[in-house]
Structures are given as structure tokens and as C-alpha cells.
Design an enzyme around this catalytic site. Sequence first.
Site, PDB file in Angstrom:
ATOM      1  CB  CYS A 194      -0.903  -0.022   1.072  1.00  0.00           C
ATOM      2  SG  CYS A 194      -0.092   0.045   2.827  1.00  0.00           S
ATOM      3  N   GLY A 195       0.316   2.154  -0.495  1.00  0.00           N
ATOM      4  CA  GLY A 195       1.096   3.681  -0.347  1.00  0.00           C
ATOM      5  C   GLY A 195       0.757   4.630   0.824  1.00  0.00           C
TER       6      GLY A 195
END
Length: 283
Positions: free
Chosen positions: A115-116
Site C-alpha cells: 500500500c502507499g
Amino acid sequence: MGRVTERRKVIRIRDGAISSRPDTLVAEEPLEIRLNGKPLAITMRTPGDDFALAAGFLVSEGVLAHHSDLRNIVYCAGATTDGSNTYNVVDVTTAPDVPIPDITLERNVYTTSSCGLCGKASLDAVRTTTRWPLSDTPPVRIEPDLLASLPDRLRAAQRVFDRTGGLHAAALFTEHGELIDIREDVGRHNAVDKLIGRALQHNNLPLTRVILLVSGRASFELAQKAVMAGIPILAAVSAPSSLAVDLATETGLTLVGFLRGHSMNVYAGEHRLALEATTATQS
């Protein structure tokens, strides 16, 4: 080397009748990616196309951009204490002149394999790191009907999904709707990395005139990977996240969500879609 699918015993209940049978499941194993001999990241993936996965991941991280940046990728022999090769550790060797950013297992860059990071810093990082700003000239121009036809083509090409029902898919299409490549994985981010990595290996980056279609939702991470590979259009069969929309707006990426049948939502970059001038708008 790990298999794409594995068999497990399952108790099946149908209309009150109980039976025992083997079931086909998608395989999931960890992959450790090393960069020039140093541990970098671990991701859970479906075995297969591991070298492409590692290469695509490094494109997304801004390490690799050209075929010449990559010297070699190998499985690490002796990856375990007994010296055996698990085929779950790969080492990527870059060309001597490739600058290596300060990337650690703590992931102090803007994204991870899953995920960012949220917020303006993430958006700024992608804008300043990408090698290919999305200023396509002339712009890709796609008919909505062509875009609407792609999910069925994606589904028809998902060979492993037909046996397991448990894989995400990502595919690249030309601006005329021709299938270029498709990859499946337990993680949709891995499927996209495999596509991008294969493009790097074949010296096809940037992917300036293609459409990236993903099963499921469009996260910030997938939008980031598209931008880093120079892909102008990202379409998803489900919803985008708010940060994905922000990133698409910031970078000029065309982002389409809820692509189902002849319906879709265009969240950014509508200039690449051949929309009627009389399109109704609602505030």
C-alpha cells in the site's frame, strides 16, 4: 520452484449432501526482493514471473526505467540455513551507473509492496520521481464502447482464475483494444508489477499508448505504478480510492472506475475519452 496452484482436501456440502474431494487453490508464497545483494522488500505473491515482478517493483520505486538499467536477476542459491534454494528470494543487479535511492526494509520511500503512504507527500513523490510525465502528444483517444468491452476480454483470458476463483488480474491493451499482455496474482499490485517488469525486460517502457485494466479496485498504489510506467489510462472494474483520484488529477492520468457493462465512472483525465459534447453534468 513453487506452483501457481495447489491441491487441498475440502469437505463439500451441497443441498445437505456431504462429500470429500480435492480442490484447486491458488498458491501463495513470500518473495524477498534483494537489490544488489541487500534485502529490500518482501511481498506475498503467486509464484511465476518472479523476475518480472521484481523488475516491475523497482520501476514503481523509481530505481529502474530502461532495459539497460538492469544487469541481471537471479534466484538466490543457499537462501536457507541448509543451503537450499527455495525460489522465494531474488537478487536484482543494476548497471553500475544506476543511482540507488535510500531504500530500506523500513520503506522510507513513498510506497510499499502492499500500500502507499497517504497524503500530499505521496503525491509529490510520484510527480517528482516519474521519468515519463503523462503529456502524451497526440493524446490517446478511446471510445467508451471500446473501454466497456475490455473487462470481458480480461475475464476470458484469466486461465488460472477459471480453476481457482481466487486470483486478481491485470492486463495491457492497445488503444485499439488489442490484448498485449495479462498477468494473474494473488495480489493485484503484483499482477501490475509483472506486466511492467515484462515491458522493461522487452525494452518497451514507457507504455505511453496503452490501457491498464485491473480487476477489483484502483488504489493509490496502482495509480502510482501506472504513472511510473508512463501508462496514460487506468481502468478498474471497481471503485478507486480518494488518493488514487487525487494522484490521477495531479499527474494527468485518466482514471476510470466501476467499468461494468456499458457503465463507468470517469474520475480524471476525461480528455482521453471520446465523450459526447452534450454529456449531462450534475453537481
